[in-house]
Write a protein that holds these residues in place. Structure first.
Motif, short mmCIF file in Angstrom:
data_model
loop_
_atom_site.label_atom_id
_atom_site.label_comp_id
_atom_site.label_asym_id
_atom_site.label_seq_id
_atom_site.Cartn_x
_atom_site.Cartn_y
_atom_site.Cartn_z
N GLU A 27 0.89 -1.10 -0.10
CA GLU A 27 0.14 0.07 0.20
C GLU A 27 0.81 1.35 0.13
O GLU A 27 0.63 2.16 -0.57
CB GLU A 27 -0.96 0.02 1.15
N GLY A 28 1.88 1.13 0.94
CA GLY A 28 2.75 2.44 0.91
C GLY A 28 3.79 2.47 -0.50
O GLY A 28 3.85 3.92 -0.80
N THR A 29 4.11 1.49 -0.72
CA THR A 29 4.88 1.77 -2.24
C THR A 29 4.29 2.10 -3.31
O THR A 29 4.63 2.87 -4.41
CB THR A 29 5.57 0.51 -2.50
N ALA A 30 2.90 1.61 -3.36
CA ALA A 30 2.17 2.14 -4.39
C ALA A 30 1.75 3.63 -4.16
O ALA A 30 1.65 4.51 -5.39
CB ALA A 30 0.41 1.30 -4.32
N SER A 31 1.63 4.31 -2.72
CA SER A 31 1.20 5.75 -2.84
C SER A 31 2.36 6.36 -3.11
O SER A 31 2.57 7.42 -3.70
CB SER A 31 0.88 5.99 -1.51
N ALA A 32 3.64 5.80 -2.76
CA ALA A 32 4.85 6.61 -2.92
C ALA A 32 5.27 6.32 -4.61
O ALA A 32 5.88 7.29 -5.02
CB ALA A 32 6.32 5.69 -2.21
N PHE A 33 4.99 5.32 -5.27
CA PHE A 33 5.02 5.39 -6.69
C PHE A 33 4.11 6.45 -7.26
O PHE A 33 4.80 7.24 -7.95
CB PHE A 33 4.43 3.92 -7.25
N ASP A 34 2.96 6.78 -6.75
CA ASP A 34 2.16 7.67 -7.47
C ASP A 34 2.67 9.05 -7.03
O ASP A 34 2.72 10.00 -8.13
CB ASP A 34 0.64 7.66 -6.58
N GLY A 81 -10.53 -15.25 0.79
CA GLY A 81 -9.77 -14.53 1.79
C GLY A 81 -8.38 -14.59 1.85
O GLY A 81 -7.80 -15.43 0.65
N VAL A 82 -7.72 -13.74 2.58
CA VAL A 82 -6.37 -13.72 2.43
C VAL A 82 -5.69 -14.27 3.73
O VAL A 82 -5.91 -13.87 4.61
CB VAL A 82 -6.10 -12.05 2.14
N ARG A 83 -4.81 -15.17 3.44
CA ARG A 83 -4.16 -16.01 4.38
C ARG A 83 -2.85 -14.88 5.00
O ARG A 83 -2.18 -14.03 4.35
CB ARG A 83 -3.13 -16.98 3.95
N PHE A 84 -2.44 -15.01 6.12
CA PHE A 84 -1.48 -14.26 7.12
C PHE A 84 -0.06 -14.39 6.24
O PHE A 84 0.40 -13.42 5.93
CB PHE A 84 -1.38 -14.71 8.47
N GLY A 85 0.16 -15.71 5.85
CA GLY A 85 1.45 -15.88 5.22
C GLY A 85 1.31 -16.97 4.47
O GLY A 85 0.71 -17.85 4.39
N ILE A 86 2.80 -17.32 4.06
CA ILE A 86 3.42 -18.42 3.62
C ILE A 86 2.96 -19.83 4.36
O ILE A 86 2.45 -20.64 3.67
CB ILE A 86 4.77 -18.57 3.00
N ASN A 87 3.24 -19.48 5.47
CA ASN A 87 3.02 -20.78 6.38
C ASN A 87 2.01 -20.72 7.39
O ASN A 87 2.14 -21.34 8.43
CB ASN A 87 4.47 -21.15 7.00
N ASP A 88 1.11 -19.58 7.31
CA ASP A 88 0.11 -19.34 8.42
C ASP A 88 -1.14 -19.11 7.59
O ASP A 88 -1.24 -18.22 6.98
CB ASP A 88 0.50 -18.41 9.37
N SER A 89 -2.31 -19.84 7.75
CA SER A 89 -3.45 -19.69 7.04
C SER A 89 -4.52 -18.99 7.92
O SER A 89 -5.62 -19.12 7.76
CB SER A 89 -3.95 -20.98 6.53
N GLU A 90 -3.97 -18.46 8.97
CA GLU A 90 -5.00 -17.58 9.78
C GLU A 90 -5.77 -16.37 8.74
O GLU A 90 -4.95 -15.86 7.79
CB GLU A 90 -4.52 -16.70 10.71
N LEU A 91 -7.09 -16.28 8.79
CA LEU A 91 -7.81 -15.19 7.89
C LEU A 91 -8.31 -14.29 8.80
O LEU A 91 -8.94 -14.58 9.72
CB LEU A 91 -8.75 -16.17 7.25
N ARG A 92 -7.94 -12.87 8.43
CA ARG A 92 -8.77 -11.96 9.12
C ARG A 92 -9.27 -10.86 8.13
O ARG A 92 -8.71 -10.49 7.12
CB ARG A 92 -7.64 -11.06 9.91
N THR A 93 -10.08 -9.80 8.65
CA THR A 93 -10.91 -9.06 7.63
C THR A 93 -9.77 -8.04 7.25
O THR A 93 -9.82 -7.55 6.15
CB THR A 93 -11.98 -8.44 8.42
N ASP A 94 -8.88 -7.67 8.25
CA ASP A 94 -7.92 -6.62 8.00
C ASP A 94 -6.86 -7.10 6.88
O ASP A 94 -6.24 -6.50 6.01
CB ASP A 94 -7.26 -5.96 9.08
N TYR A 95 -6.53 -8.32 6.68
CA TYR A 95 -5.77 -8.73 5.85
C TYR A 95 -6.38 -8.82 4.53
O TYR A 95 -5.85 -8.35 3.32
CB TYR A 95 -5.47 -10.56 6.06
N ASN A 96 -7.58 -9.05 4.45
CA ASN A 96 -8.40 -8.80 3.07
C ASN A 96 -8.31 -7.36 2.75
O ASN A 96 -8.02 -6.97 1.43
CB ASN A 96 -9.65 -9.42 3.10
N TYR A 97 -8.62 -6.43 3.75
CA TYR A 97 -8.72 -5.03 3.35
C TYR A 97 -7.35 -4.43 2.90
O TYR A 97 -7.25 -3.87 1.98
CB TYR A 97 -8.96 -4.29 4.65
N HIS A 98 -6.29 -4.90 3.57
CA HIS A 98 -4.77 -4.31 3.14
C HIS A 98 -4.58 -5.10 1.79
O HIS A 98 -3.85 -4.12 0.99
CB HIS A 98 -3.80 -4.57 3.99
#
Length: 118
Positions: A27-34, A81-98
């Motif tokens: 998100e930050g690099t996209a804004s920095a690119f813009d 849904g969006v998983r936390f990471g490569i080796n962790d499949s926790e799903l949360r709404t904020d992961y989806n949002y980001h």
């Protein structure tokens, strides 16, 4: 990176594999690119490349039937849904949002050519 799955990923701790923070940074690099694009900043290309890699990492964390849902207890409920990471499949709404925010900013700020150019 030695492992293609790590491309575009960031980690918070040395013992952790690349994870959710990658989407927040994208998100930050996209804004920095813009901003760099609008001001003619020479760091524009570095921010574009970081954003593309971040989006690549984010896309591989999205739960897709038949690709990365086989170990989830209720795969149909996790689809998209969006998983936390490569080796962790926790799903949360904020992961989806980001993740959606990073992908949306990338599409909004970049031309088709900038998105596909490596």
């Amino acid at each position: 990176s030695f492992f293609p799955e790590y491309l575009g990923g960031y980690f918070k701790w040395e013992f952790e594999l690349p994870a959710m923070h990658s989407m927040v940074y994208a998100e930050g690099t996209a804004s920095a690119f813009d901003l760099a694009k609008r001001t003619g900043d020479p760091r524009r290309e570095a921010m574009r490349r970081a954003t593309i890699l971040g989006c690549r990492f984010a896309a591989q964390q999205i739960v897709v039937p038949g690709r990365n849902d086989h170990f989830l207890p209720a795969p149909d409920r996790a689809r998209g849904g969006v998983r936390f990471g490569i080796n962790d499949s926790e799903l949360r709404t904020d992961y989806n949002y980001h993740t959606l925010s990073a992908l949306n900013q990338s599409v909004r700020y970049m031309t088709d050519e900038e998105l596909t150019q490596w």
